[in-house]
Design a protein around this motif. Sequence first.
Motif, PDB file in Angstrom:
ATOM      1  N   ILE A 190      98.528  -8.394  31.400  1.00 45.29           N
ATOM      2  CA  ILE A 190      99.799  -8.879  31.948  1.00 45.29           C
ATOM      3  C   ILE A 190     100.337 -10.020  31.099  1.00 45.29           C
ATOM      4  O   ILE A 190     101.511 -10.058  30.750  1.00 45.29           O
ATOM      5  CB  ILE A 190      99.606  -9.305  33.423  1.00 45.29           C
ATOM      6  CG1 ILE A 190      99.380  -8.064  34.287  1.00 45.29           C
ATOM      7  CG2 ILE A 190     100.798 -10.093  33.932  1.00 45.29           C
ATOM      8  CD1 ILE A 190      98.935  -8.360  35.694  1.00 45.29           C
ATOM      9  N   ASP A 191      99.447 -10.928  30.718  1.00 46.08           N
ATOM     10  CA  ASP A 191      99.846 -12.069  29.884  1.00 46.08           C
ATOM     11  C   ASP A 191     100.414 -11.598  28.545  1.00 46.08           C
ATOM     12  O   ASP A 191     101.485 -12.028  28.117  1.00 46.08           O
ATOM     13  CB  ASP A 191      98.634 -12.977  29.674  1.00 46.08           C
ATOM     14  CG  ASP A 191      98.946 -14.151  28.763  1.00 46.08           C
ATOM     15  OD1 ASP A 191     100.074 -14.665  28.863  1.00 46.08           O
ATOM     16  OD2 ASP A 191      98.075 -14.550  27.976  1.00 46.08           O
ATOM     17  N   LEU A 192      99.668 -10.674  27.891  1.00 51.19           N
ATOM     18  CA  LEU A 192     100.094 -10.224  26.569  1.00 51.19           C
ATOM     19  C   LEU A 192     101.394  -9.429  26.647  1.00 51.19           C
ATOM     20  O   LEU A 192     102.254  -9.540  25.765  1.00 51.19           O
ATOM     21  CB  LEU A 192      98.987  -9.382  25.922  1.00 51.19           C
ATOM     22  CG  LEU A 192      97.719 -10.163  25.562  1.00 51.19           C
ATOM     23  CD1 LEU A 192      96.588  -9.215  25.196  1.00 51.19           C
ATOM     24  CD2 LEU A 192      97.976 -11.108  24.404  1.00 51.19           C
ATOM     25  N   LEU A 201     109.165 -11.274  22.735  1.00 56.78           N
ATOM     26  CA  LEU A 201     109.435 -10.892  21.340  1.00 56.78           C
ATOM     27  C   LEU A 201     110.488  -9.794  21.270  1.00 56.78           C
ATOM     28  O   LEU A 201     111.391  -9.832  20.427  1.00 56.78           O
ATOM     29  CB  LEU A 201     108.140 -10.416  20.672  1.00 56.78           C
ATOM     30  CG  LEU A 201     107.186 -11.507  20.206  1.00 56.78           C
ATOM     31  CD1 LEU A 201     105.880 -10.893  19.728  1.00 56.78           C
ATOM     32  CD2 LEU A 201     107.794 -12.323  19.090  1.00 56.78           C
ATOM     33  N   ILE A 202     110.371  -8.807  22.174  1.00 59.33           N
ATOM     34  CA  ILE A 202     111.346  -7.711  22.164  1.00 59.33           C
ATOM     35  C   ILE A 202     112.727  -8.236  22.548  1.00 59.33           C
ATOM     36  O   ILE A 202     113.732  -7.868  21.945  1.00 59.33           O
ATOM     37  CB  ILE A 202     110.887  -6.562  23.092  1.00 59.33           C
ATOM     38  CG1 ILE A 202     109.561  -5.970  22.600  1.00 59.33           C
ATOM     39  CG2 ILE A 202     111.936  -5.464  23.133  1.00 59.33           C
ATOM     40  CD1 ILE A 202     108.893  -5.010  23.548  1.00 59.33           C
ATOM     41  N   ALA A 203     112.765  -9.136  23.541  1.00 62.08           N
ATOM     42  CA  ALA A 203     114.047  -9.748  23.931  1.00 62.08           C
ATOM     43  C   ALA A 203     114.666 -10.467  22.741  1.00 62.08           C
ATOM     44  O   ALA A 203     115.881 -10.410  22.533  1.00 62.08           O
ATOM     45  CB  ALA A 203     113.838 -10.712  25.085  1.00 62.08           C
ATOM     46  N   ALA A 217     106.807  -7.518  16.918  1.00 58.83           N
ATOM     47  CA  ALA A 217     106.194  -7.096  18.184  1.00 58.83           C
ATOM     48  C   ALA A 217     104.765  -7.603  18.211  1.00 58.83           C
ATOM     49  O   ALA A 217     104.201  -7.968  17.176  1.00 58.83           O
ATOM     50  CB  ALA A 217     106.233  -5.584  18.314  1.00 58.83           C
ATOM     51  N   LEU A 218     104.197  -7.628  19.416  1.00 61.11           N
ATOM     52  CA  LEU A 218     102.823  -8.088  19.578  1.00 61.11           C
ATOM     53  C   LEU A 218     101.910  -6.876  19.625  1.00 61.11           C
ATOM     54  O   LEU A 218     102.104  -5.978  20.442  1.00 61.11           O
ATOM     55  CB  LEU A 218     102.711  -8.907  20.866  1.00 61.11           C
ATOM     56  CG  LEU A 218     101.428  -9.709  21.046  1.00 61.11           C
ATOM     57  CD1 LEU A 218     101.340 -10.808  20.007  1.00 61.11           C
ATOM     58  CD2 LEU A 218     101.385 -10.310  22.433  1.00 61.11           C
ATOM     59  N   SER A 219     100.917  -6.851  18.735  1.00 61.95           N
ATOM     60  CA  SER A 219      99.971  -5.736  18.727  1.00 61.95           C
ATOM     61  C   SER A 219      98.624  -6.245  19.207  1.00 61.95           C
ATOM     62  O   SER A 219      98.055  -7.157  18.616  1.00 61.95           O
ATOM     63  CB  SER A 219      99.869  -5.174  17.298  1.00 61.95           C
ATOM     64  OG  SER A 219      98.752  -4.339  17.208  1.00 61.95           O
ATOM     65  N   ILE A 251      87.219 -11.108  26.284  1.00 56.96           N
ATOM     66  CA  ILE A 251      88.553 -10.605  26.628  1.00 56.96           C
ATOM     67  C   ILE A 251      89.551 -11.753  26.675  1.00 56.96           C
ATOM     68  O   ILE A 251      90.675 -11.645  26.211  1.00 56.96           O
ATOM     69  CB  ILE A 251      88.504  -9.839  27.973  1.00 56.96           C
ATOM     70  CG1 ILE A 251      87.708  -8.543  27.808  1.00 56.96           C
ATOM     71  CG2 ILE A 251      89.905  -9.525  28.475  1.00 56.96           C
ATOM     72  CD1 ILE A 251      87.348  -7.855  29.100  1.00 56.96           C
ATOM     73  N   GLN A 252      89.077 -12.905  27.212  1.00 59.37           N
ATOM     74  CA  GLN A 252      89.960 -14.074  27.302  1.00 59.37           C
ATOM     75  C   GLN A 252      90.444 -14.532  25.928  1.00 59.37           C
ATOM     76  O   GLN A 252      91.531 -15.088  25.802  1.00 59.37           O
ATOM     77  CB  GLN A 252      89.234 -15.238  27.984  1.00 59.37           C
ATOM     78  CG  GLN A 252      89.096 -15.116  29.486  1.00 59.37           C
ATOM     79  CD  GLN A 252      90.438 -15.143  30.206  1.00 59.37           C
ATOM     80  OE1 GLN A 252      91.469 -15.367  29.594  1.00 59.37           O
ATOM     81  NE2 GLN A 252      90.417 -14.871  31.490  1.00 59.37           N
ATOM     82  N   ASP A 253      89.605 -14.291  24.910  1.00 58.81           N
ATOM     83  CA  ASP A 253      89.939 -14.788  23.574  1.00 58.81           C
ATOM     84  C   ASP A 253      90.970 -13.931  22.851  1.00 58.81           C
ATOM     85  O   ASP A 253      91.455 -14.319  21.784  1.00 58.81           O
ATOM     86  CB  ASP A 253      88.677 -14.889  22.718  1.00 58.81           C
ATOM     87  CG  ASP A 253      87.790 -16.036  23.178  1.00 58.81           C
ATOM     88  OD1 ASP A 253      88.330 -16.901  23.900  1.00 58.81           O
ATOM     89  OD2 ASP A 253      86.598 -16.049  22.843  1.00 58.81           O
ATOM     90  N   VAL A 254      91.284 -12.752  23.399  1.00 58.64           N
ATOM     91  CA  VAL A 254      92.236 -11.866  22.729  1.00 58.64           C
ATOM     92  C   VAL A 254      93.619 -12.513  22.763  1.00 58.64           C
ATOM     93  O   VAL A 254      94.103 -12.904  23.820  1.00 58.64           O
ATOM     94  CB  VAL A 254      92.272 -10.482  23.416  1.00 58.64           C
ATOM     95  CG1 VAL A 254      93.370  -9.613  22.822  1.00 58.64           C
ATOM     96  CG2 VAL A 254      90.934  -9.793  23.283  1.00 58.64           C
ATOM     97  N   THR A 255      94.219 -12.663  21.579  1.00 61.27           N
ATOM     98  CA  THR A 255      95.556 -13.249  21.539  1.00 61.27           C
ATOM     99  C   THR A 255      96.597 -12.264  21.027  1.00 61.27           C
ATOM    100  O   THR A 255      97.786 -12.490  21.168  1.00 61.27           O
ATOM    101  CB  THR A 255      95.585 -14.481  20.623  1.00 61.27           C
ATOM    102  OG1 THR A 255      94.962 -14.130  19.390  1.00 61.27           O
ATOM    103  CG2 THR A 255      94.866 -15.657  21.253  1.00 61.27           C
ATOM    104  N   GLY A 256      96.139 -11.170  20.421  1.00 63.18           N
ATOM    105  CA  GLY A 256      97.083 -10.233  19.827  1.00 63.18           C
ATOM    106  C   GLY A 256      97.604 -10.749  18.505  1.00 63.18           C
ATOM    107  O   GLY A 256      97.375 -11.905  18.146  1.00 63.18           O
ATOM    108  N   LYS A 257      98.278  -9.861  17.774  1.00 57.64           N
ATOM    109  CA  LYS A 257      98.797 -10.256  16.473  1.00 57.64           C
ATOM    110  C   LYS A 257     100.279  -9.915  16.417  1.00 57.64           C
ATOM    111  O   LYS A 257     100.693  -8.849  16.856  1.00 57.64           O
ATOM    112  CB  LYS A 257      98.050  -9.494  15.368  1.00 57.64           C
ATOM    113  CG  LYS A 257      97.616 -10.394  14.232  1.00 57.64           C
ATOM    114  CD  LYS A 257      96.691  -9.677  13.257  1.00 57.64           C
ATOM    115  CE  LYS A 257      97.331  -8.496  12.579  1.00 57.64           C
ATOM    116  NZ  LYS A 257      96.385  -7.630  11.877  1.00 57.64           N
ATOM    117  N   VAL A 258     101.068 -10.845  15.885  1.00 52.94           N
ATOM    118  CA  VAL A 258     102.498 -10.582  15.752  1.00 52.94           C
ATOM    119  C   VAL A 258     102.712  -9.750  14.487  1.00 52.94           C
ATOM    120  O   VAL A 258     102.373 -10.191  13.393  1.00 52.94           O
ATOM    121  CB  VAL A 258     103.300 -11.895  15.685  1.00 52.94           C
ATOM    122  CG1 VAL A 258     104.772 -11.610  15.502  1.00 52.94           C
ATOM    123  CG2 VAL A 258     103.076 -12.715  16.937  1.00 52.94           C
TER     124      VAL A 258
END
Lengths: 140, 145
Positions: free
Chosen positions: A18-20, A27-29, A44-46, A80-87
């Motif tokens: 939900i956070d990601l 980003l899409i906005a 976009a966030l991957s 799982i908490q450490d996942v930040t995704g990549k722009v």
Amino acid sequence: MPVDGLFSTTVTILGKTIDLRARNQALIASNVANAETPHYTPKALSFENELQGALKGGSNRVQTLTHARHFPLNGSSSRIQDVTGKVVETPAKSPGKDGNAVEIEAEMSRMTENQIMYNASVQILAKKFEGLRSALREGK
Amino acid sequence: MDFFNSMNVSSSALSAERTRMNLISGNLANANATRTPEGGPYKRKDAVFSATPIENSFSRTLDGATGREVRQVEVVQIIEDQNPPRMQYDPNHPDADPQGYVALPNVNVVEEMADMINATRTYEANVAAVQAAKSMALKTLEISK
């Protein structure tokens, strides 16, 4: 984490999703807002692969230390908490003459997809809590 | 990262598109104006858009990489089209030059109409983005139902 037993990784991973997804929405906005700005590259966030990796890595979490000098493995929740995704940049195949690489149709469909996935995660999380509540009330 | 951030980004685009719409209306309204306070025929006006980072630096720092990449849009400048005016032969016109030509504004009505459709569609896309953020934010409240 002792609460892992009750909530398992479901709550952690849904919360993280939900956070990601909320971040991805921003980003899409920003891409839609800059659909007419010269030299703008959409982003976009991957995070799907990273999240999947964190979830898989957590499967060997149940472990007993057989030797005093063994390192304890990280709990999957913290991983799982450490996942930040990549722009990542998602430019259109043929940018306009002004160097703007936003493809509004692609952005709108990405936004819809993101929204549906977000709603799905929220719904599953709500159902999870509903199930727990039902168990606490002995199904009443 | 909250949804008000993404709503702010979308609303910055809404106001930018509205500014552009105002300029287009001005261009269309003055497509035949041969006199202006500055002298000479009206000159076509256009907005320059720029992607700028969101102002709230505290939440930007807090949000890390994603927060830094989110850009809102801003009208940084309004430029006058420097193309030469349209010359039309009309010797009876009070603003005609000795050769009988009148300098009309460098506004191409067809171009303005195309720009107007573009601005309308982009505006609509941003309204959809606001609605998406709103429905997601409301959906979150359902977790605690």
